[in-house]
Design an enzyme around this catalytic site. Structure first.
Site, PDB file in Angstrom:
ATOM      1  N   ASP A 263      22.218  22.822  66.194  1.00 49.16           N
ATOM      2  CA  ASP A 263      22.960  23.809  66.968  1.00 49.16           C
ATOM      3  C   ASP A 263      21.918  24.601  67.759  1.00 49.16           C
ATOM      4  OD1 ASP A 263      24.837  25.423  68.125  1.00 49.16           O
ATOM      5  OD2 ASP A 263      25.775  26.081  66.260  1.00 49.16           O
TER       6      ASP A 263
HETATM    7  C1  BGC Z   1      27.556  27.008  69.148  1.00 50.94           C
HETATM    8  C2  BGC Z   1      27.865  25.528  69.258  1.00 50.94           C
HETATM    9  C3  BGC Z   1      27.720  25.094  70.689  1.00 50.94           C
HETATM   10  C4  BGC Z   1      26.344  25.443  71.189  1.00 50.94           C
HETATM   11  C5  BGC Z   1      26.081  25.013  72.614  1.00 50.94           C
HETATM   12  C6  BGC Z   1      26.257  27.374  69.821  1.00 50.94           C
HETATM   13  O1  BGC Z   1      26.089  28.747  69.897  1.00 50.94           O
HETATM   14  O2  BGC Z   1      27.530  27.383  67.803  1.00 50.94           O
HETATM   15  O3  BGC Z   1      29.142  25.257  68.772  1.00 50.94           O
HETATM   16  O4  BGC Z   1      27.984  23.717  70.797  1.00 50.94           O
HETATM   17  O5  BGC Z   1      26.181  26.833  71.107  1.00 50.94           O
HETATM   18  O6  BGC Z   1      26.772  25.799  73.506  1.00 50.94           O
END
Ligand code: BGC
Length: 685
Positions: A263
């Site tokens: 993530d």
């Molecule tokens: C989120 C993810 C997301 C990623 C990219 C993160 O802050 O937890 O779910 O895919 O950002 O935007």
């Protein structure tokens, strides 16, 4: 001469191979150490922020969450990763590259309809393909441990089997288009408060039976191209650094063949991440590349471990449309996809109450209450937000279907909603907050009751990434909302007219104290851009509701077994923002913030409350229909089970069949639309 030139050319080509599906070994041999390090570190935030300077790669798809790095001399392109799960999240820009806003995950799961979910996945996958995106960062499928998790709207269920099955359908749909998915957030990312630092403490039985189970199902059933490792710690170790989780369980036990992407974290222990099998670090910093190079040189990171991650990046790259030079059109068929969104939305709405109010009959003039009736909340905030071309509000949906709205009420709401200061205050990462509900004076309600045929009152909630919900004025209704329900119900009932409450929410709210007041309650969730039309499809009877709850609706928050072990309002807005952006706050040993004990163990949702619904407002699996069904279970000699479902009522409808063993869901299915008197055999396990 020509022959000599040709062979020289050939020699040159042989010297620098170009990436193909079958020469990944050779490419790995060719890569320098720095190139290898580049491949496992994302190219930065350039696409997301649409700033060339923020990335080592050109901005290909504005608003995409991330890209990988290219190595041009070896024919390795940069691929594009973009958010979901309610639609492809890119920036429309001047060329109007909008993406369809589909219903949120909770609604999709409440459809119990794997075909519908697969169709949504396919439409979304097609939009990704046609806008130059290679991987959609979806589905979100963390288990709904507690109703206050700020991202529950993105997730499916409190039950891992249902989550796993719905996720598998979604993955199959997206990947049928030749585009990848990223099953997220692996694992136990069940709270948003201090999500980058929180340590989830869970015993192994609970972990495997609940929090990992859904992921296991989707990995085994649908082989997602990627899995996203979560922000949090699990039993003291960051999931992104856990070799046990990412290699032993995910790959060795379950047979996952794809890539693990972190993530969107900035700095963790890079060596530990690579060694654990976290193949791709997003969004990616130059510092991480330098670190990898240095650590390999110093002998602190085994190059063979780096090679494993590099191989997985290359295996992903060769599958993508970008690698295959797919000429994307930037023009997916948004009309067709809007129809998919509308069908899916009505499929997953759940009719919670109905005392002879629905479907609407002999209703023409409608008194529409509640701000969200005029400005529907199509989806949650944060990375799950979608830049949709439009949103059909409930007011629009009613007008589209030929109903007439009370003009006086419409103009009162319009005036109130012209003031931005009337929006709810609070932290919103990306997207729009809800309105603070407006109070309506009794005289106005009374005059609407005199002149209109019926009242519809919409209650709404908004939530999203980086913050959990609160009990007061979020799980519970606030005094203005209570008053509005009471006044509208009293005045309309006084003149013999019906009241329908529509819930435009992303998560569970308290219903026990007021649900007896209106004549019907429709849980419309956050239904995506076609929401207003879909709600009216159900209210009018064009669609007979067939959604069933994928989570329990408790009487009170304190009834939830994890309520003492979940942050309820502990996070301030600024803390949420800083922890979201900076890699977690300093561990001060704060209960439910720095660490959370999953003391309730397996007692999550109906595993605790039971399926009878005695001590809850609405049990798991609950939902009403405009018709009635009979179900007859039969077992075949081989032990397989089937249910004969018959529509015993007078309106066509669809029924969900669920099979439980020892109180645990083990199989389910949904009928097609059955005419009155018609039967269908639904095969189960
Ligand atoms: C989120 C993810 C997301 C990623 C990219 C993160 O802050 O937890 O779910 O895919 O950002 O935007």
């Amino acid at each position: 001469m020509a022959a000599i030139l040709a062979s020289l050319l050939c020699l040159a080509q042989n010297k620098t191979p170009r990436l193909g599906e079958s020469n990944i070994d050779e490419i790995i041999q060719e890569l320098t150490l720095r190139e290898k390090a580049c491949l496992v570190v994302g190219s930065g935030l350039g696409n997301m922020l649409d700033i060339r300077m923020m990335s080592s790669e050109p901005v290909k798809v504005s608003g995409a969450a991330g890209t990988t790095r290219s190595v041009e001399r070896l024919g390795i392109p940069s691929i594009v990763l973009s958010d979901g799960p309610a639609g492809v999240r890119i920036k429309p820009g001047r060329k109007n590259h909008f993406c369809t806003g589909f219903p949120v995950g909770s609604l999709l799961a409440c459809s119990w309809d794997t075909e519908t979910v697969e169709a949504v996945g396919a439409a979304m996958g097609n939009e990704a393909l046609e806008y130059g995106v290679d991987v959609i960062l979806a589905p979100g499928m963390n288990l709904m441990r507690n109703p206050l998790c700020g991202r529950n709207f993105e997730y499916y269920s409190e039950d891992p089997y249902l989550s796993g099955k719905i996720a598998s359908a979604f993955v199959r749909g997206v990947q049928s288009q030749g585009v990848g998915t990223s099953v997220k957030h692996f694992a136990v990312n069940s709270q948003e408060t201090n999500r980058l630092g929180n340590n989830a403490i869970v015993d192994e039985e609970t972990l495997r039976e609940l929090y990992l189970k859904g992921f296991e199902i989707v990995v085994k059933e649908a082989q997602p191209w990627t899995v996203m490792s979560s922000y949090n710690k699990l039993n003291g170790e960051y999931t992104q650094e856990s070799r046990w989780l990412l290699t032993e369980v995910l790959r060795e036990e379950w047979g996952f063949e794809g890539l693990v992407v972190s993530d969107w974290t900035f700095m963790r222990n890079t060596v530990a991440q690579i060694a654990a099998g976290n193949d791709l670090l997003e969004p990616g910093l130059k510092k991480q590349i330098n670190q990898i190079v240095r650590k390999v040189r110093k002998g602190e990171l085994d190059e063979s471990q780096l090679d494993i991650c590099v191989r997985r990046v290359l295996e992903l790259v060769v599958k993508t449309p970008t690698f295959k030079n797919y000429e994307y059109s930037n023009a997916p068929d948004l009309k067709v996809h809007a129809a998919v969104a509308r069908t899916a939305a009505s499929d997953g709405m759940v009719l919670l109450e109905n005392r002879d109010a629905l479907p609407m009959e002999e209703v023409r003039n409608i008194a529409l209450f509640g701000c969200a009736s005029y400005e529907l909340i199509p989806g949650g905030t944060g990375s799950g937000n979608v830049n949709r071309p439009y949103v059909v509000n409930l007011s629009d949906g009613l007008v589209n279907a030929g109903y007439r709205l009370d003009g006086q009420l419409s103009s009162i709401y319009k005036k109130y909603m012209s003031k931005k200061s009337n929006r709810r205050k609070g932290y919103v990462m990306v997207g729009q907050s809800a309105w603070s509900e407006m109070s309506v004076d009794v005289e106005t309600v009374r005059s609407a009751a005199a002149s209109d045929d019926m009242a519809i009152l919409t209650l709404s909630r908004q939530a999203g990434e980086g913050q959990d919900r609160a009990v007061e004025d979020d799980f519970k209704l606030n005094p203005t909302e209570h008053q509005l329900i009471e006044d509208v119900c009293r005045e309309f009932h006084a003149v013999g007219k019906k009241v329908v409450v529509v819930l435009n929410v992303g998560g569970v709210i308290e219903t026990a104290s007021w649900k007896h007041l209106p004549d019907a309650v429709l849980l419309a969730w956050q239904p995506g851009q076609e929401g207003g039309n879909a709600i009216v499809d159900v209210l009018s009877g064009k669609v007979n509701p067939s959604g069933r709850l994928s989570m329990t609706w408790p009487l009170d928050y304190s009834d939830v077994p994890s309520s003492a072990d979940f942050p309820a309002g502990e996070t301030t807005n600024s803390a949420a923002v800083s922890t979201a952006m900076l890699g977690g706050s300093k561990d001060k040993g704060r209960r439910n913030i720095d660490y959370t004990e999953y003391r309730e163990g397996l007692n999550v949702g109906y595993r605790y409350f039971g399926l009878e619904g005695l001590n809850v407002s609405y049990p798991f699996g609950y939902g009403l229909s405009y018709t009635t069904f009979s179900q007859e279970l039969s077992s075949a000699a081989d032990g397989s089970k089937a249910v004969r479902v018959t529509n015993t009522g007078s309106i066509p409808g669809r029924e969900v069949v669920m099979l439980y063993e020892e109180g645990i869901l083990v199989s389910f299915g949904k009928t097609r639309l059955l005419a009155p008197g018609e039967s269908q055999i639904v095969r189960l396990l």
